[in-house]
Design a protein around this motif. Sequence first.
Motif, PDB file in Angstrom:
ATOM      1  N   THR A   1      85.394  63.843  78.477  1.00  0.00           N
ATOM      2  CA  THR A   1      84.524  63.949  77.880  1.00  0.00           C
ATOM      3  C   THR A   1      83.470  63.918  78.730  1.00  0.00           C
ATOM      4  N   GLU A   2      81.851  64.204  78.035  1.00  0.00           N
ATOM      5  CA  GLU A   2      80.711  63.717  78.504  1.00  0.00           C
ATOM      6  C   GLU A   2      80.784  62.135  78.763  1.00  0.00           C
ATOM      7  N   SER A   3      80.176  61.438  79.737  1.00  0.00           N
ATOM      8  CA  SER A   3      80.066  60.167  79.800  1.00  0.00           C
ATOM      9  C   SER A   3      79.648  59.524  78.758  1.00  0.00           C
ATOM     10  N   GLY A   4      78.535  60.267  78.254  1.00  0.00           N
ATOM     11  CA  GLY A   4      77.733  59.566  77.046  1.00  0.00           C
ATOM     12  C   GLY A   4      78.459  59.227  75.795  1.00  0.00           C
TER      13      GLY A   4
ATOM     14  N   CYS B   1      81.200  57.696  75.881  1.00  0.00           N
ATOM     15  CA  CYS B   1      82.367  56.479  75.847  1.00  0.00           C
ATOM     16  C   CYS B   1      81.174  55.411  75.357  1.00  0.00           C
ATOM     17  N   GLY B   2      81.994  54.446  74.936  1.00  0.00           N
ATOM     18  CA  GLY B   2      81.457  53.202  74.649  1.00  0.00           C
ATOM     19  C   GLY B   2      80.946  53.053  73.333  1.00  0.00           C
TER      20      GLY B   2
ATOM     21  N   ALA C   1      87.500  59.312  73.639  1.00  0.00           N
ATOM     22  CA  ALA C   1      86.371  59.715  74.561  1.00  0.00           C
ATOM     23  C   ALA C   1      86.616  58.914  75.807  1.00  0.00           C
ATOM     24  N   GLY C   2      87.036  59.771  76.982  1.00  0.00           N
ATOM     25  CA  GLY C   2      87.423  58.845  78.110  1.00  0.00           C
ATOM     26  C   GLY C   2      86.458  59.335  79.141  1.00  0.00           C
ATOM     27  N   GLY C   3      85.218  59.966  79.176  1.00  0.00           N
ATOM     28  CA  GLY C   3      84.508  60.435  80.039  1.00  0.00           C
ATOM     29  C   GLY C   3      84.838  61.156  81.276  1.00  0.00           C
ATOM     30  N   LYS C   4      84.224  60.945  82.182  1.00  0.00           N
ATOM     31  CA  LYS C   4      84.788  61.694  83.428  1.00  0.00           C
ATOM     32  C   LYS C   4      86.307  61.544  83.759  1.00  0.00           C
TER      33      LYS C   4
ATOM     34  N   ARG D   1      88.862  58.811  82.256  1.00  0.00           N
ATOM     35  CA  ARG D   1      89.203  57.541  82.895  1.00  0.00           C
ATOM     36  C   ARG D   1      88.194  56.557  83.165  1.00  0.00           C
ATOM     37  N   GLU D   2      87.156  56.719  82.463  1.00  0.00           N
ATOM     38  CA  GLU D   2      85.886  55.694  82.984  1.00  0.00           C
ATOM     39  C   GLU D   2      86.224  54.281  82.060  1.00  0.00           C
ATOM     40  N   VAL D   3      87.052  54.315  80.624  1.00  0.00           N
ATOM     41  CA  VAL D   3      87.376  53.297  80.167  1.00  0.00           C
ATOM     42  C   VAL D   3      88.629  52.557  81.171  1.00  0.00           C
ATOM     43  N   THR D   4      89.461  53.557  81.386  1.00  0.00           N
ATOM     44  CA  THR D   4      90.783  53.126  82.163  1.00  0.00           C
ATOM     45  C   THR D   4      90.379  52.269  83.380  1.00  0.00           C
TER      46      THR D   4
END
Length: 332
Positions: free
Chosen positions: A247-250, A252-253, A262-265, A268-271
């Motif tokens: 997904t889009e980075s925005g 996440c979180g 929603a994992g972002g780029k 994997r951003e959270v992983t």
Amino acid sequence: MDDTESTTTSADENTGNLCDNPTRDTLAEGLLGLLKPTVDQLDERVRSTRISQLELKQQIESLNEELSKVREALNNHPDLDPYVKKLIACKHKVTVVLNVLQASQDRLNEIRRMINKEKSVRPTVITGALPQEPEQSTSGVISERGTEDSFLLIDALEKDLNYLKEKNPTFCLEVGSGSGIVITAVSMAFPETFCLCTDINKRACIMSKSTADHNNALLDSVNMNLIDSFINNKFDLIIFNPPYVVTESGECGSKDLVASWAGGKNGREVTDKLLDMIPKKLAEDGVFYLLLIEENIPKEVCDIMSCFGFRHECVIKRVVRNEQQMVMKFYR
């Protein structure tokens, strides 16, 4: 008459002959008559050629203008990559929604069977019976965690059951527990193990605890982001079913349902944030189970963990609703 006079007279006569020679004139007119059609034809062809050249010049100029327009259009073409990425993200979201709807339908069917038979026994997995979620889990608050992802993790743990029994874990942690099915199954399989779970969504924490209570399993649920607040080198077993959708980075979180997928780029951003914490939080001989999809680029994850001194192994791989899912095991 002398020689000079004779020569002059002869020259005058020859000049007169050149000016007035009927035979020569007749031959010249005949030659002109023969050559005139050819000359006229050649002249006509030259004229046609010049006209064709003018038309060709106009067409070349017109083509030049069109090529200039094409060149300008090519130089100003829109960047389609962001739109392609958004379409891929939308595809993953649709897949997640389909999983949610299918899971809800499966639970409704299970409730109907429970009503008809008064007691429903689920197939053997780890402890002889899968943990059952309370009926309120069908509310959709965290229903994504009740889909095939959780069952894939449970199947992986069942496949590795003998390995885990040899480990005989004392402390077990599930990160992002959602409905609590996985950590409840572990608690039921290892009743002597102290089980903890975390989730950024407070309602998910409540549901995880409710699922454990519903199955007479002992565990504590903590409302927190990932595992940064725990002491180091404590957990013998860590399990993570991350938000893996690209997904889009925005996106996440967040702390609502979006956080569950929603994992972002590269999804994997959270992983990647958790991977940095694993070497500190995992016990020296601990093991870490992680669910991934192909879009997460599992090889990069393995390379990251290798830099931390971990070996890796794919415990189970399965295509779930057009997604290639796998559970990776990392250990020293």
